[in-house]
Enzyme design. Structure first.
Site, PDB file in Angstrom:
ATOM      1  N   TRP A  46       0.843  -1.194   0.000  1.00  0.00           N
ATOM      2  CA  TRP A  46       0.000   0.000   0.000  1.00  0.00           C
ATOM      3  C   TRP A  46       0.881   1.249   0.000  1.00  0.00           C
ATOM      4  CZ3 TRP A  46      -5.146   1.868   0.848  1.00  0.00           C
ATOM      5  CH2 TRP A  46      -5.239   3.163   1.383  1.00  0.00           C
ATOM      6  N   ASN A  48       0.524   5.752   0.189  1.00  0.00           N
ATOM      7  CA  ASN A  48      -0.319   6.943   0.202  1.00  0.00           C
ATOM      8  C   ASN A  48       0.532   8.194   0.005  1.00  0.00           C
ATOM      9  OD1 ASN A  48      -0.331   5.694   3.171  1.00  0.00           O
ATOM     10  ND2 ASN A  48      -0.323   7.898   3.463  1.00  0.00           N
ATOM     11  N   ASP A  49       0.570   9.116   0.916  1.00  0.00           N
ATOM     12  CA  ASP A  49       1.051  10.474   0.677  1.00  0.00           C
ATOM     13  C   ASP A  49       2.424  10.546   0.004  1.00  0.00           C
ATOM     14  OD1 ASP A  49      -1.113  10.657   2.321  1.00  0.00           O
ATOM     15  OD2 ASP A  49      -0.075  11.625   3.973  1.00  0.00           O
ATOM     16  N   GLN A  65       4.618   7.362   1.420  1.00  0.00           N
ATOM     17  CA  GLN A  65       4.237   6.485   2.516  1.00  0.00           C
ATOM     18  C   GLN A  65       3.995   5.079   1.978  1.00  0.00           C
ATOM     19  OE1 GLN A  65       2.977   8.178   6.298  1.00  0.00           O
ATOM     20  NE2 GLN A  65       4.995   7.882   5.442  1.00  0.00           N
ATOM     21  N   PHE A 108       5.780   8.392   9.710  1.00  0.00           N
ATOM     22  CA  PHE A 108       4.741   9.106   8.978  1.00  0.00           C
ATOM     23  C   PHE A 108       5.338  10.178   8.064  1.00  0.00           C
ATOM     24  CE2 PHE A 108       0.482   8.425  11.391  1.00  0.00           C
ATOM     25  CZ  PHE A 108       0.649   7.061  11.296  1.00  0.00           C
ATOM     26  N   ARG A 171       1.482  16.292  13.286  1.00  0.00           N
ATOM     27  CA  ARG A 171       2.270  15.570  12.292  1.00  0.00           C
ATOM     28  C   ARG A 171       2.468  16.316  10.962  1.00  0.00           C
ATOM     29  NH1 ARG A 171      -2.536  12.691  12.974  1.00  0.00           N
ATOM     30  NH2 ARG A 171      -4.010  12.768  11.242  1.00  0.00           N
TER      31      ARG A 171
END
Length: 504
Positions: A46, A48-49, A65, A108, A171
């Site tokens: 997976w 993401n950002d 990410q 993160f 964050r």
């Protein structure tokens, strides 16, 4: 968080090796039916950002990410790719994996910059569940740093900004240098669940001091401002404005706007170091499609501001989660400020280097309810087209992409009644459906449409608006058709570029 947060709970090299093995295992079983050809994605797992991006030692670097052990969101790592031309990309080793107590449950998002020492610095959020439980109210987050001499292998420096008040959402640091000082913005949620962006300042990138609350969202339903970005843009006359970008969690739908689970946008204003940020616009959306989130930008050596976003996958069903991979980034965009003080978002110039072959059509007019095939199998194409609205009578008209023999397709249509551009997925065979509608102001209509294996990105009138959505096609040839409904459609210009893969 005390300095105990800098204590290792596992060896970083071992954690990286396990993550690489996890990605490799998923990639070995990957189904490529929807895997992107010219968008950045992980070979497995997976994502993401987007993180960074940055320019270091004559190469572009983009991080993202990554959950390397599954196709759902999980323990976050940093994936990494690089390129010398932003056209052909090379996969780099995973940059960061959880190894410190402060980041036990995830490394993160953050940013990458070139420091005063000439090294690449990564700033990121260390995340752990306060009680070892995956519970949003139990988040414990701090800002951390790592450095690299070669831009590939990183040494962690540990926590640089503590969270002494134990705010649960704290964050996504973005760092830049200006007038001899380093600045950092990141998002947070207050005790009463209000979204804010904080500003910190440093002389050496290691010791950071709180400067001020840069922005507090006026809408009390917005409880967190994720992935902030803060940068200047100048118009052609040299007038400078500052753009504060963020992804608003909790923003409610408002007509055609804010229709997604979370929405990425920006406000434009003025700012000087040591002073408050003064917004002069309302919240504006970066992208009007179904799947755009967490954009991050970087300055290019030639002065352009380049941006990547994540094609978000918040809403089920998510068909490719069974294929060994999930998530991809957008194409790179260049953003500028026009003479009216509005942002224009266009595909980066470098994308023209993907074009392998081109077909140019003579001007034509579609008859009432007529459909014409322009690409027999369009798995990776860019389309440039114009619609003459003044000489068209169709209520709907435009492209059907990913059109298959079972009549499944996604529409990229002009809607004459609302004077908007639609991405309409009501005839999709897979995934979420629904439509999104972007406004535009002129009586002319120019479109640039990028179609990949399972996505479509639309740029309207030289960047007046952008739209990004997933589109999961059925098996078999995936045609691109042009269609007119309830009237005629006048097409003075149409060009199709077949695109090559980016090499990942």
């Amino acid at each position: 968080m005390t300095n105990d947060g800098n204590r290792e709970f596992t060896d970083h090299d071992e954690a990286l090796a396990r993550a690489e093995a996890g990605v490799a295992a998923l990639a070995a079983e990957r189904n490529d039916r929807w895997y992107p050809r010219f968008h950045i994605a992980s070979p497995g797992g997976w994502i993401n950002d987007p993180i960074g991006p940055c320019r270091f030692k004559d190469r572009w670097h983009v991080f993202y990410q990554l959950h390397p052990y599954g196709t759902q969101w999980g323990s976050m790592h940093w994936g990494h790719v690089s390129s010398d031309d932003m056209v052909s990309w090379r996969r780099e080793p995973i940059a960061l994996a959880p190894s410190l107590e402060a980041e036990r449950d995830g490394v993160f998002a953050g940013s990458a910059v070139v420091g005063d020492d000439g090294r690449m610095w990564l700033f990121y959020t260390g995340h752990r569940w306060a009680n070892g439980v995956d519970d949003a109210d139990g988040n414990f987050e701090v800002q951390c740093a790592a450095v690299s001499d070669d831009g590939v292998h990183f040494r962690k420096l540990g926590v640089v900004i503590d969270n002494i008040d134990r705010f649960p959402d704290f964050r996504d640091p973005k760092v830049w240098k200006q007038d001899g000082l380093w600045y950092m913005v990141f998002g947070m949620s207050t005790r009463d669940r209000r979204g804010q962006v904080l500003l910190y300042v440093s002389e050496d990138m290691r010791i950071w001091h709180f400067d001020r609350i840069l922005y507090r969202h006026p809408n009390p339903s917005v409880y967190m401002l994720e992935c902030p970005d803060f940068f200047p843009l100048k118009d052609k006359e040299g007038n400078e404005s500052w753009v504060l970008s963020f992804s608003a969690m909790g923003e409610r739908p408002n007509g055609f706007a804010n229709r997604n689970h979370h929405n990425a946008g920006y406000v434009i204003g003025s700012w000087e170091p040591g002073e408050a940020f003064t917004p002069r616009t309302e919240f504006r959306m970066w992208d009007w499609g179904h799947n755009f989130y967490a954009p991050q930008s970087m300055p290019a050596p030639d002065g352009r501001r380049l941006q990547y976003g994540w094609m978000s996958a918040f809403v089920p069903p998510i068909p490719n989660q069974g294929d060994g991979w999930c998530g991809q980034l957008t194409v790179p965009r260049q953003i500028r400020l026009d003479s009216y003080g509005c942002i224009r978002s266009n595909p980066a110039d470098e994308l023209e280097g993907l074009r392998e072959s081109t077909v140019t059509f003579a001007p034509f007019t579609l008859g009432i309810n007529e459909t014409r095939t322009i690409v027999e199998d369009g798995g990776a194409v860019e389309i440039e087209m114009e619609i003459d609205i003044n000489h068209s009578t169709a209520e709907f008209g435009g492209l059907k992409v990913h059109s298959t023999s079972d009549n499944a397709h996604t529409c990229v249509y002009y809607d004459a009644q609302t004077h908007r551009i639609l991405i309409d997925r009501h005839s999709n065979a897979r995934g979420d459906r629904g439509y999104r509608a972007a406004p535009f102001t002129s009586n002319s209509l120019k479109l640039r449409v990028f179609i990949d294996s399972a996505s479509v990105e639309v740029f309207v009138n030289d960047g007046e608006q952008a739209m990004t959505s997933y589109s999961f096609p059925s098996e078999g040839p995936q045609a691109v058709e042009i269609s007119a409904e309830s009237g005629t459609l006048d097409i003075p210009f149409l060009r199709v570029h077949h695109l090559r893969p980016i090499g990942l």
